[in-house]
Scaffold this motif. Structure first.
Motif, PDB file in Angstrom:
ATOM      1  N   VAL A  79       0.849  -1.186   0.000  1.00  0.00           N
ATOM      2  CA  VAL A  79       0.000   0.000   0.000  1.00  0.00           C
ATOM      3  C   VAL A  79       0.886   1.238   0.000  1.00  0.00           C
ATOM      4  CG1 VAL A  79      -1.728   1.299   1.275  1.00  0.00           C
ATOM      5  CG2 VAL A  79      -1.825  -1.157   1.277  1.00  0.00           C
TER       6      VAL A  79
ATOM      7  N   SER B   4      -5.187   9.355   7.245  1.00  0.00           N
ATOM      8  CA  SER B   4      -4.898   8.652   5.998  1.00  0.00           C
ATOM      9  C   SER B   4      -4.076   7.409   6.257  1.00  0.00           C
ATOM     10  CB  SER B   4      -4.198   9.579   5.007  1.00  0.00           C
ATOM     11  OG  SER B   4      -3.415  10.510   5.647  1.00  0.00           O
TER      12      SER B   4
ATOM     13  N   ALA C 203      -6.571   4.910   7.071  1.00  0.00           N
ATOM     14  CA  ALA C 203      -7.212   4.473   5.840  1.00  0.00           C
ATOM     15  C   ALA C 203      -6.309   3.496   5.098  1.00  0.00           C
ATOM     16  CB  ALA C 203      -7.539   5.678   4.966  1.00  0.00           C
ATOM     17  N   GLY C 204      -4.997   3.763   5.139  1.00  0.00           N
ATOM     18  CA  GLY C 204      -4.047   2.859   4.494  1.00  0.00           C
ATOM     19  C   GLY C 204      -4.050   1.488   5.142  1.00  0.00           C
TER      20      GLY C 204
ATOM     21  N   ASP D 113      -6.538   0.198   6.618  1.00  0.00           N
ATOM     22  CA  ASP D 113      -7.806  -0.408   6.224  1.00  0.00           C
ATOM     23  C   ASP D 113      -7.689  -1.051   4.850  1.00  0.00           C
ATOM     24  OD1 ASP D 113     -10.278  -0.735   7.445  1.00  0.00           O
ATOM     25  OD2 ASP D 113     -11.204   0.528   5.894  1.00  0.00           O
ATOM     26  N   LYS D 114      -7.047  -0.317   3.949  1.00  0.00           N
ATOM     27  CA  LYS D 114      -6.816  -0.832   2.588  1.00  0.00           C
ATOM     28  C   LYS D 114      -5.977  -2.101   2.642  1.00  0.00           C
ATOM     29  CE  LYS D 114      -6.556  -0.290  -1.928  1.00  0.00           C
ATOM     30  NZ  LYS D 114      -7.755  -0.437  -2.748  1.00  0.00           N
TER      31      LYS D 114
ATOM     32  N   THR E 195      -8.059  -5.045   3.539  1.00  0.00           N
ATOM     33  CA  THR E 195      -8.815  -5.567   2.394  1.00  0.00           C
ATOM     34  C   THR E 195      -7.907  -6.408   1.511  1.00  0.00           C
ATOM     35  OG1 THR E 195      -9.565  -3.290   2.426  1.00  0.00           O
ATOM     36  CG2 THR E 195     -10.643  -4.772   0.885  1.00  0.00           C
ATOM     37  N   ILE E 196      -6.715  -5.907   1.259  1.00  0.00           N
ATOM     38  CA  ILE E 196      -5.794  -6.629   0.385  1.00  0.00           C
ATOM     39  C   ILE E 196      -5.467  -7.995   0.980  1.00  0.00           C
ATOM     40  CG2 ILE E 196      -3.413  -6.628  -0.443  1.00  0.00           C
ATOM     41  CD1 ILE E 196      -3.648  -3.680  -0.887  1.00  0.00           C
TER      42      ILE E 196
END
Lengths: 299, 172, 212
Positions: free
Chosen positions: C153, C164, C167-168, C170-171, C174-175
């Protein structure tokens, strides 16, 4: 010795393991709430263990490196299995026998010895520092602890934990903490050291020597250590409950009592900052030791 | 100040403030002047030792900034040395920490200080094998593009040109 | 190369001369292995655990490290997402490369990354890791991190706010749950390419090719 005892022992380990993990999570949650944070999820310790076992690669530094976590876990399970978890219960009475008090004292020390061998083999300097600190601190709080235990053994004229618990039945006025306060105080102070929380957390010493002995352990090996970190404190809580607070006759009583006992090192840990190892050794060898000697003399 | 002027071969004096002035002195006399200032004039504290690259004049300028804690005044001693033969006498015997400054200057500007302890050891660049990076004829942009895999698609503007175009689009 | 890492002969306590080659003797020179994911059902469960127990390595490389600290405070409280800080690379699973990397730091970062256990994830924080940011033409900072190690990420910004960063994370979750967090295997597959890039920048290579 019957085969069903093995099943009962496994059942005890399973329940105490889950209790230890939940206790860990809940206490951290409470700590977070005190700091006005939302805190971890209460089942976070479970996820951490699963994740560590799910790691794909593991490195090793030799045979002792594998054996050390097993030794550590043996210390926890041994402590748990050689004392009655639930007093008067066939299932959870475990392998309590005539001299189990001595054996249980030994198991307190067993884990850190195994860890010393494994950490030495990992070759990490912080591990070596952590282990040397751990051994000196364990040795120093072992003195007041043993004095207190001997005082209790003399008081009840037995080395069997089941009999000690039996003698404390019938109301809280019979508990050792009331009938033999000096021994109890010496042991409770030693208990602070045994739990390894602040102010006596030089062994792991986060932020100072990253995390001490387990620095090099990873993946499944760390998972074993985490299992032990759940079982060992729970077993110690049960031991102190048995010796000082009249044991427990059912699980609800056990959970209530051990949780309250656990709050003792937690509260002390929140208030006091970390001792250096020389300070903690010196401290254990003065006040608690004197209280322990008084307990022996007064018996 | 007059005392120094008579004793030493000062070529230039700039009095910036009441308590800050800069004097320029030829290379040969620099260290003896600094020693004199430290031992006699009370400039006991070395604030910094730094260098500037005057590429057009083919010279390096070294500045020893000294501080007099009693009078609360600063004095900068400037020395110009040629870029071709960039060597300077070491001053680590006056202040121990000068050795570190000299190590840095050796690495960043390539100015040699013979006799200074550990002067050839790498200071912050590990294994640097190009021209000393603070010399102005070292093209840092070119070096970065050659070495560090620049990501394509990056645009950059000269701020002066860009603002001119934006504010005065009609002017040529 | 440093003196300590050169081949030399020393006299043992018994008086016999012995040859020492530190790079061979003190480190293993085995290359990284590609670990095949287990059965899909097991892997799905494992990925859930990995995504919910992100142990971040406490290694601040640049100015971005200052943005990681607020995540522990009551205001942002990253612990509630299962994010915790670990002091040793052996136990960490997420490496947050926080900001610009000088060549000197890159060397340490590579060593640290290789010591982490598979599966491991990398979050690159700040513009500096994407294209060099404001240090894009510096003689001493690298421009893009993904030439030296696989990055899961990127979080753009100079500096990104803690929000942010969350948020990273969180991303990244998901990955991982989708099973795309195979950075460690990518590193093993394209090992030679990564190593060549690293060696091009790090001039005094005084460590073994792969140090775990």
């Amino acid at each position: 010795m019957e085969f069903k005892n093995i099943g009962y022992a496994l059942l005890t380990i399973f329940i105490v393991l889950n209790y230890g993990l939940i206790l860990q999570g809940v206490v951290r949650k409470i700590g977070a709430r005190v700091g006005r944070r939302y805190g971890i999820r209460w089942y976070q310790p479970y996820i951490d263990i699963i994740k560590n076992y799910a790691k794909r690669s593991t490195i090793t530094h030799g045979v002792m490196f594998y054996i050390a976590p097993v030794f550590r876990l043996t210390g926890g399970i041994g402590l748990l299995l050689f004392m009655p978890v639930i007093f008067g219960s066939d299932i959870f009475g475990n392998f309590s026998f005539a001299g189990d008090l001595v054996l249980v004292l030994y198991f307190q020390f067993f884990g850190i010895l195994g860890m010393a061998l494994g950490a030495a083999e990992s070759g990490h300097p912080y591990s070596a520092i952590g282990v040397s600190r751990g051994l000196s601190q364990v040795t120093s709080f072992e003195l007041p602890l043993t004095l207190g235990v001997i005082a209790i053994a003399m008081q009840y004229q037995t080395l069997n934990i089941t009999e000690i618990v039996a003698a404390q039945q019938g109301g809280f006025m019979n508990w050792t903490i009331i009938t033999n306060p000096f021994a109890a105080i010496a042991m409770l102070i030693a208990f602070l050291g045994a739990m390894g929380r602040s102010p006596f957390d030089v062994v792991l010493a986060p932020q100072e020597i990253p995390i001490g002995p387990p620095t090099e352990f990873q993946s499944g090996l760390l998972g074993v250590l985490q299992l032990n970190r759940a079982i060992f404190p729970a077993a110690k809580l049960i031991l102190f409950m048995n010796l000082l607070f009249g044991g427990a006759t059912n699980w609800a009583e056990l959970i209530l009592k051990t949780f309250l006992i656990y709050m003792w090192p937690v509260f002390v840990g929140t208030v006091f900052p970390r001792f250096r190892v020389d300070q903690s050794v010196r401290w254990f060898l003065t006040v608690p030791l004197i209280i322990g000697i008084i307990a022996i003399i007064l018996i | 100040m007059n005392d120094i002027k008579t004793k030493f071969d000062i070529t230039d004096i700039i009095e910036q403030r009441e308590n800050l002035s800069f004097i320029t002195i030829p290379k040969e006399h620099a260290i003896s002047l600094v020693t004199y200032l430290r031992d006699v004039k009370g400039f006991k504290h070395l604030v910094l030792l730094t260098a500037a690259d005057w590429l057009e004049d083919e010279e390096f300028q070294l500045t020893y900034l000294l501080n007099n804690p009693d009078e609360k005044s600063d004095l900068g001693v400037r020395v110009f040395i040629s870029r071709e033969d960039a060597t300077m006498e070491t001053a680590h015997h006056l202040w121990e920490q000068v050795a570190t400054y000299q190590r840095e200057l050796k690495e960043m500007f390539g100015i040699d200080f013979p006799g200074s302890p550990d002067v050839d050891k790498p200071f912050i660049l590990e294994g640097w094998d190009d021209k000393p990076p603070y010399r102005r004829d070292f093209d840092t942009k070119q070096y970065s593009e050659d070495t560090y895999f620049p990501r394509p698609g990056r645009e950059s503007n000269d701020p002066a040109e860009y603002m001119k175009k934006k504010l005065y689009p009609d002017e040529k | 190369m440093k003196e300590d890492f050169k081949k030399r002969t020393v006299i043992s306590p018994e008086g016999k001369p012995i040859e020492i080659d530190p790079l061979k003797d003190y480190f293993s020179d085995a290359k990284p292995k590609v670990y095949k994911p287990a059965h899909p059902i097991i892997e799905k469960f494992a990925n859930w655990a990995r995504a919910n127990s992100l142990w971040v390595l406490g290694f601040g490389t640049g100015c971005g490290a200052i943005e990681m600290r607020p995540l522990m405070t009551p205001r942002f409280d990253a612990y509630r997402y299962g994010i915790q800080w670990r002091p040793t690379p052996r136990q960490a699973s997420v490496f947050v490369v926080s900001g610009y990397l000088s060549v000197k730091t890159l060397k340490r970062v590579v060593r640290t990354y290789e010591q982490m256990q598979n599966p491991k994830f990398v979050i690159a924080l700040g513009s500096c890791t994407i294209n060099g940011g404001m240090y894009w033409d510096s003689y001493n900072t690298i421009n893009r991190l993904d030439h030296y190690m696989p990055v899961d990420v990127y979080i753009a910004g100079c500096m990104p706010r803690p929000e942010s960063l969350l948020a990273g994370f969180d991303k990244l979750k998901t990955i991982i749950t989708e099973g795309r967090g195979e950075g460690a295997n990518t590193y093993a597959e394209k090992f030679d390419w990564y190593k060549a890039n690293q060696k091009k920048v790090i001039k005094d290579w005084d460590m073994p090719d792969y140090n775990w």
